[in-house]
Design a protein around this motif. Structure first.
Motif, short mmCIF file in Angstrom:
data_model
loop_
_atom_site.label_atom_id
_atom_site.label_comp_id
_atom_site.label_asym_id
_atom_site.label_seq_id
_atom_site.Cartn_x
_atom_site.Cartn_y
_atom_site.Cartn_z
N GLU A 312 0.83 -1.21 0.00
CA GLU A 312 0.00 0.00 0.00
C GLU A 312 0.87 1.26 0.00
N LYS A 313 1.89 1.24 0.85
CA LYS A 313 2.79 2.39 0.94
C LYS A 313 3.39 2.70 -0.43
N TRP A 314 3.95 1.69 -1.07
CA TRP A 314 4.66 1.94 -2.33
C TRP A 314 3.71 2.25 -3.48
N ALA A 315 2.52 1.64 -3.47
CA ALA A 315 1.54 1.95 -4.52
C ALA A 315 1.14 3.42 -4.44
N ASN A 316 0.97 3.90 -3.21
CA ASN A 316 0.61 5.31 -3.03
C ASN A 316 1.75 6.24 -3.43
N ILE A 317 2.96 5.88 -3.01
CA ILE A 317 4.11 6.72 -3.36
C ILE A 317 4.27 6.77 -4.88
N LEU A 318 4.12 5.61 -5.53
CA LEU A 318 4.21 5.57 -6.99
C LEU A 318 3.16 6.46 -7.64
N TYR A 319 1.93 6.36 -7.13
CA TYR A 319 0.84 7.18 -7.69
C TYR A 319 1.17 8.67 -7.57
N PHE A 320 1.63 9.10 -6.38
CA PHE A 320 1.92 10.52 -6.19
C PHE A 320 3.09 10.98 -7.07
N TYR A 321 4.10 10.11 -7.22
CA TYR A 321 5.20 10.49 -8.12
C TYR A 321 4.73 10.57 -9.57
N ASN A 322 3.86 9.64 -9.97
CA ASN A 322 3.32 9.70 -11.34
C ASN A 322 2.65 11.05 -11.60
N ARG A 323 1.87 11.47 -10.61
CA ARG A 323 1.15 12.74 -10.76
C ARG A 323 2.12 13.93 -10.68
N LEU A 324 3.05 13.85 -9.75
CA LEU A 324 4.02 14.94 -9.56
C LEU A 324 4.83 15.18 -10.83
N GLN B 29 -5.25 4.00 -12.18
CA GLN B 29 -3.90 3.75 -11.67
C GLN B 29 -2.99 3.30 -12.81
N ARG B 30 -3.49 2.41 -13.67
CA ARG B 30 -2.69 1.96 -14.83
C ARG B 30 -2.39 3.14 -15.76
N TYR B 31 -3.41 3.98 -15.92
CA TYR B 31 -3.25 5.16 -16.78
C TYR B 31 -2.13 6.04 -16.25
N HIS B 32 -2.14 6.29 -14.92
CA HIS B 32 -1.10 7.16 -14.34
C HIS B 32 0.27 6.48 -14.32
N ASP B 33 0.29 5.15 -14.23
CA ASP B 33 1.58 4.44 -14.34
C ASP B 33 2.18 4.68 -15.74
N TRP B 34 1.30 4.61 -16.72
CA TRP B 34 1.76 4.82 -18.10
C TRP B 34 2.25 6.26 -18.32
N VAL B 35 1.39 7.22 -17.95
CA VAL B 35 1.76 8.63 -18.14
C VAL B 35 2.97 8.99 -17.27
N GLY B 36 3.00 8.45 -16.04
CA GLY B 36 4.12 8.71 -15.14
C GLY B 36 5.43 8.23 -15.74
#
Lengths: 408, 118
Positions: A312-324, B29-36
């Motif tokens: 959970e921790k890493w999935a969230n960190i990954l998500y925030f970095y993707n957005r950042l 989430q998959r979409y943001h993994d790709w764009v990220g």
């Protein structure tokens, strides 16, 4: 406290207050007078206290002396206006009767307004940082030079040019009007963010100074959340990660002053109070629809206060970095994102993503590849760590990489 | 570096084709993994999602509610990316998670202005 330690301490906490109030009194056109009177006040303290002893209330003493010096200065101007050149109608005649107001309220207002003046978009970012450290944080010229690994001469020149620019642009010491607030606030937040990062990650070996930089950045940001007109979601969003990061101050430095890597830190030393403060500001940041860069940084910093290595921790960190990365690319964010990706999707996925980054002049890039290849291909891991070692600039980074090499 | 637009088309109308909220979360989430991943290479320029509501204006003052009645391939969104050529742009676009769904398409087009149009 001895006067030898008390005066530097008071300089840090009181210089900025007195100078802000006086600057507001005189206007930025005569900023040097405000600085001279303030410096002169501290000089008087340094001369008097060793002989006569430390006054009962040192700060009040400083205020009193600063007021008198200002009065004397204005009186001289008045004398000039009335006796020496009686024909000239001089504004300082009015100024003479004016009382310099060093009440907590006015000190606070002046500092807040000063923040917007020195972070005015008309002057360069470099100048904004220099002036912020000098005028808002009360750093000495030597300290500024030390923090940025440059000479005192360079700092002085930079500050001189910055002040000239402030005058040229005729910038007033005032809060921006509501319509311009968000935009002007953004410039202030950038400076606070840079000050904090400089303290947290800088190459300067002076650890006390680095911690002071971080605390100063947090103090400035706190002033902004405490004022109604500047208490915006993005301001809270910036204060949150600073609290989260600062919670590790004591855990990241060993008894011998060495840097301790995150994984090796004792989580019991993390400051729970600061972590909960961070949570408080993060909640306040969530009002409204805005999702700034600071919100995302806050999200990442929050999960980093959770030591346990969960999915959970890493999935969230990954998500925030993707957005950042979508709103603010930086090499370090790209590398951290890839590390998080490897934690979520495995090392092979991480390696594939890392190899696309091609940040071949960055030692962290090779250190990341070394890390990802560890346990996958020992020869490659060694090769990458060695490349990282060649590129690493600071002794702390080199030591960290050598440790990794030894553990292969 | 050139700029390319990556247009994502999928069926956003047919009821049965719509994801549940849980699925949607996984898709996002998959979409943001790709764009990220694209952004991590500093090749993401910008992007936007689109509302499902819209109007289509046609010849002779004809206006309809959205383009969807005639096609299952509505534009769901697009992103703009940087790449050295079409080939690289296509390889970045290949990671788009909507391609896992049958019938969905991703179109990659170079952005050209009137000035550099050959």
């Amino acid at each position: 406290m001895q006067h030898t330690t008390l005066i530097p301490h008071l300089f840090r906490t009181e210089y900025r207050k007195i100078v802000s109030v006086l600057c507001r009194h005189f206007g930025l056109q005569q900023m040097e007078i405000a600085e001279d009177i303030t410096s002169d006040t501290f000089l008087t303290a340094a001369e008097t206290w060793p002989l006569k002893g430390i006054p009962q209330q040192p700060a009040a003493w400083l205020y009193h002396v600063a007021k008198n010096k200002t009065k004397n200065y204005l009186q001289r101007g008045l004398l000039f206006a009335t006796k020496i050149s009686p024909d000239i109608k001089n504004n300082s005649a009015e100024g003479y009767e004016e009382e310099i107001d060093l009440s907590p309220q006015n000190v606070n207002d002046s500092q807040l307004q000063m923040m917007f003046a020195v972070c005015h978009p008309a002057i360069s970012r470099e100048a904004q940082i220099g002036l912020s450290l000098r005028i808002l944080c009360g750093f000495g010229i030597e300290e500024i030079a030390d923090a940025f690994l440059t000479s005192k001469e360079t700092v002085n020149k930079r500050l001189f040019r910055a002040k000239e620019k402030l005058k040229e642009e005729k910038i007033n010491i005032e809060l921006p009007p509501p319509a311009a607030m968000n935009e002007r606030l953004e410039a202030v937040l950038i400076i606070i963010y840079l000050l904090f990062n400089e303290g947290y990650y800088s190459v300067s070996q002076n650890k006390t100074l680095r911690k002071d930089l971080c605390l100063e950045a947090m103090r400035l940001c706190t002033m902004l959340v405490e004022n109604e007109s500047t208490n915006k979601p993005a301001v809270n969003a910036l204060l949150a990660p600073m609290c989260f990061h600062a919670s590790r101050f004591d855990a990241r430095i060993s008894e011998h002053g060495e840097h301790i890597l995150y994984e090796e830190q004792d989580a019991k030393l993390w400051n729970a109070d600061l972590i909960s403060k961070g949570g408080y500001f993060l909640n306040r940041a969530a009002s409204g629809n805005e999702l700034s860069k600071y919100h995302l940084e806050a999200g990442i910093a929050y999960w980093n206060t959770q030591k346990e290595d969960t999915k959970e921790k890493w999935a969230n960190i990954l998500y925030f970095y993707n957005r950042l990365l979508q709103i603010a690319y930086s090499p370090i964010a790209a590398l951290n994102r890839t590390y998080a990706l490897a934690k979520v999707n495995g090392k092979q996925a991480g390696i594939a993503a890392a190899e696309q980054l091609e940040l071949t002049s960055n030692h962290f890039y090779f250190a990341l590849l070394g890390e990802l290849y560890t346990g996958v291909d020992a020869a490659k891991a060694k090769e990458y760590y060695e490349k990282a070692l060649v590129l690493a600039k600071t002794e702390a980074d080199k030591t960290a990489i050598r440790k990794k090499l030894d553990h292969l | 570096m050139e700029e390319f637009i990556v247009i994502m088309r999928l069926d956003i109308l047919t009821k049965e084709a719509q994801p549940s909220p849980e699925q949607m979360q996984v898709y996002m989430q998959r979409y943001h993994d790709w764009v990220g991943g694209i952004a991590a290479q500093d090749k993401f320029v910008g992007g936007t999602g689109l509302s499902k509501e819209g109007k289509v204006l046609k010849f002779n003052d004809v206006m309809t509610d959205g383009p969807y009645a005639e096609t299952k391939e509505s534009i769901a969104g697009f992103i703009t990316i940087r790449a050295k050529d079409l080939e690289e742009a296509v390889s970045l676009a290949k990671g788009c998670p909507i391609l896992k769904g049958e019938g969905n398409t991703v179109e990659v087009r170079q952005i050209v202005t009137g000035h550099n149009k050959v």
